[in-house]
Structures are given as structure tokens and as C-alpha cells.
Design an enzyme around this catalytic site. Structure first.
Site, mmCIF file in Angstrom:
data_model
loop_
_atom_site.group_PDB
_atom_site.id
_atom_site.type_symbol
_atom_site.label_atom_id
_atom_site.label_comp_id
_atom_site.label_asym_id
_atom_site.label_seq_id
_atom_site.Cartn_x
_atom_site.Cartn_y
_atom_site.Cartn_z
ATOM 1 C CB SER A 1 31.653 12.611 -2.675
ATOM 2 O OG SER A 1 31.807 13.082 -1.345
ATOM 3 C CG HIS B 1 38.779 16.465 -6.443
ATOM 4 N ND1 HIS B 1 38.549 15.211 -5.999
ATOM 5 C CD2 HIS B 1 38.177 17.577 -5.625
ATOM 6 C CE1 HIS B 1 37.847 15.699 -4.852
ATOM 7 N NE2 HIS B 1 37.821 16.577 -4.476
HETATM 8 P P1 AMP Z 1 36.532 18.915 -1.935
HETATM 9 O O1 AMP Z 1 37.942 18.317 -2.204
HETATM 10 O O2 AMP Z 1 35.493 18.019 -1.722
HETATM 11 O O3 AMP Z 1 36.318 20.099 -1.283
HETATM 12 O O4 AMP Z 1 36.037 19.359 -3.381
HETATM 13 C C1 AMP Z 1 36.950 20.190 -4.086
HETATM 14 C C2 AMP Z 1 36.196 20.808 -5.234
HETATM 15 O O5 AMP Z 1 35.895 19.963 -6.169
HETATM 16 C C3 AMP Z 1 35.101 21.879 -4.845
HETATM 17 O O6 AMP Z 1 34.718 22.729 -5.639
HETATM 18 C C4 AMP Z 1 34.058 20.593 -5.168
HETATM 19 O O7 AMP Z 1 32.682 21.138 -5.697
HETATM 20 C C5 AMP Z 1 34.548 20.170 -6.557
HETATM 21 N N1 AMP Z 1 33.962 18.802 -6.707
HETATM 22 C C6 AMP Z 1 33.779 17.662 -5.582
HETATM 23 N N2 AMP Z 1 33.248 16.454 -6.215
HETATM 24 C C7 AMP Z 1 32.530 16.800 -7.557
HETATM 25 C C8 AMP Z 1 32.242 16.275 -8.582
HETATM 26 N N3 AMP Z 1 31.387 15.032 -8.320
HETATM 27 N N4 AMP Z 1 31.893 16.929 -9.654
HETATM 28 C C9 AMP Z 1 32.396 18.213 -9.911
HETATM 29 N N5 AMP Z 1 33.097 18.922 -8.910
HETATM 30 C C10 AMP Z 1 33.207 18.324 -7.943
#
Ligand code: AMP
Length: 284
Positions: free
Chosen positions: A185, A37
């Protein structure tokens, strides 16, 4: 760094920056932040003077049997991390601010959402499209950053923004990985120690499969072998393991180096459902 919880307050901050001639980047998240993030914030900084991170666990993108109630949340920790990463403002609306009781509008991106996570999680991308359309309209940023980890989501959001003439430029940020290659993640924290070791196989298996396809190996057999390798490694279930064109998400039967392709996987391990994707390109 301030946290605002209403669209009106968000718009007031953004308007003041814009009036001062500054560009604004938006990094949407669901909180429970990690380095992946923060890389969105860093990329935002490279494209704008001001970065807004949103934190909203969007209920409409979770299925009835999914982990909405259990989704991790620690706003104070998230805020400290964002401040260190150079974020200027957190937008953390409550559910009522986003979805008043008579909320009635659905947003659906067709075609691109039928496959991969769209097939495995019916309705998921309708919820994503709905909340992202709202966030883009709310923030009215110059650029918005989304991670390539959720590649299908990125493709869906690019199409949404184009189709609805949303003027915000959509940028993809490269996947940030742990030392063993596991894509970071928020859901990795569901893994126990033994599962965490198994999880490290996901990226290795799909990198190897992508390398073989780039070298001319047959796609269908390669995907089946890779899915079997995940089960052998200890995954409970493979939701999908597929090679598709990077932008149209059309299935790839024979790899053509002139058409960028990626290998996509989703696999279940204990309480976690892990996803990853890699480009099909020759391994150095
Ligand atoms: P989330 O909080 O899981 O909904 O993710 C929010 C944003 O962060 C989304 O655009 C995801 O694709 C991005 N994101 C999550 N994990 C990663 C990662 N390991 N590398 C790059 N971007 C990420």
C-alpha cells in the site's frame, strides 16, 4: 511512454489505438506506486494491446481529517516504474481538468457503501464512484483493472459500471503482498520500523480467523478474538474486523461454503490506516 494531462489528449490516443484494431486497458491509481499497482498493468497487458495508467489523487474521496495533503507523490519515479511494467500512456490530469469550479454532479452507489470502509469513512465511496465514473468515461477502455486489496471498492465499481451501462469490463487483480504478507500500500510508507513489524500481523490474524471460520468455528466470537489479537499485536485501533459475503457484502453469521465469504479488516497504526481482506476457505 507519454504522459497526457487532458481528456482530449487521452481520447485522441485511445481513438488512434482503437482505429488500429487494438484493445485498451485502464489501470486507475493515485500514484506513489508499488508492485501492487504494477500488477494491474501486467494484468491489463494480458487483456489488451495497450495499457493506460491514470495517476490522480482524487480529493473528493478523502475526508476532512484524512491524509490528502500528506499523500505521497513522485510522478517521475511512478513514470519510470510504469514504463518498465509495459504501460503505454499515463493520464495525469490536474484537479481543474477533473473538477472545474462549477462541477456539480454526484455519483452514489447505495447499499454496498454503508458498511466496512463506507461506515468508517463517510462519503469516501461517493468520491470513488464519482472519479471512477469519470475515468471510465474519459478513457473508454475495453477493460479496467482494480485491485482486490480494496475489495469493497471493486464490488462498488462493478455495480456502478453495471447500473450506469458503462461498457468497460471491470477486472479484479489479486492482492500483492510483502514477504511477511503485508498487503502493499502507498500508505505503508507512513510506518516506522517498529510499526512496520506490527503491520505484518494484520494479514496473519485475518488469514487465521478465515481458516477457523472455514473449519466451522463461530463467526462472531472469531471476529472479536481476531480484533483483540490485533490490539495485542500493537495496533492502535481496529476500525472493523468482519466476515461478509464476497459479492453482496451481506454480514455472515454462519458460514455456508456454498456462498463465498471474506474476512475484512481495517486497523490504525500511527499515521497509517491499513486495510486487508482474505477469502474464507480451508487452509491447506
Ligand atoms: P491506489 O493508488 O491506492 O488508489 O490504488 C490503485 C489501485 O491499485 C486500486 O485498484 C487498488 O486496489 C490497487 N492496489 C493497491 N495496492 C494493491 C495491492 N497490494 N495489490 C493489488 N492491487 C493493489
Amino acid at each position: 511512454m507519454e504522459t497526457v494531462r487532458t481528456v482530449a489528449a487521452l481520447r485522441a490516443r485511445v481513438r488512434a489505438w482503437r482505429d488500429a484494431g487494438e484493445r485498451i486497458a485502464l489501470a486507475p491509481t493515485m500514484g506513489a506506486l508499488h508492485e501492487g499497482h504494477l500488477s494491474l498493468v501486467t494484468l491489463g497487458r494480458a487483456h489488451a494491446e495497450r495499457v493506460v495508467a491514470s495517476i490522480f489523487v482524487n480529493p473528493t474521496q478523502f475526508g476532512a481529517d484524512e491524509d490528502l495533503a500528506a499523500y505521497p507523490s513522485d510522478e517521475a519515479r511512478d513514470a519510470a516504474m510504469l514504463e518498465r511494467a509495459g504501460c503505454d500512456l499515463i493520464f495525469a490530469p490536474g484537479r481543474e481538468e477533473m473538477y472545474p469550479p462549477d462541477f456539480s454532479t454526484r455519483v452514489r452507489v447505495e447499499g454496498l457503501t454503508d458498511c466496512l470502509c463506507g461506515a468508517a469513512r463517510p462519503g469516501h465511496f461517493d468520491g470513488v464512484a464519482q472519479v471512477v465514473a469519470k475515468l471510465l468515461n474519459q478513457a473508454q477502455a475495453d477493460v479496467a483493472i482494480f485491485g482486490e486489496k480494496d475489495w469493497q471498492q471493486l464490488v462498488v465499481i462493478r455495480r456502478l459500471a453495471r447500473d450506469l451501462d458503462i461498457p468497460t469490463e471491470i477486472l479484479g487483480a489479486p492482492i500483492v503482498r510483502e514477504a511477511d504478507g503485508l498487503a502493499m500500500s502507498s500508505r505503508n510508507r507512513y510506518l516506522d520500523e517498529a510499526q512496520r513489524v506490527v503491520a505484518g500481523h494484520l494479514n496473519k490474524v485475518i488469514f487465521a480467523a478465515a481458516g477457523r471460520i472455514a473449519g466451522g468455528a463461530p463467526v462472531t466470537a472469531g471476529m472479536a478474538a481476531a480484533a483483540a489479537a490485533l490490539v495485542t499485536a500493537g495496533f492502535d485501533q481496529v476500525d472493523y474486523l468482519e466476515c461478509r459475503e464476497a459479492h453482496s457484502l451481506a454480514p455472515v453469521e454462519t458460514f455456508d461454503p456454498a456462498r463465498p465469504a471474506r474476512v475484512f479488516a481495517a486497523a490504525r497504526l500511527g499515521r497509517a490506516r491499513l486495510i486487508d481482506n482474505v477469502p474464507v476457505e480451508a487452509v491447506a
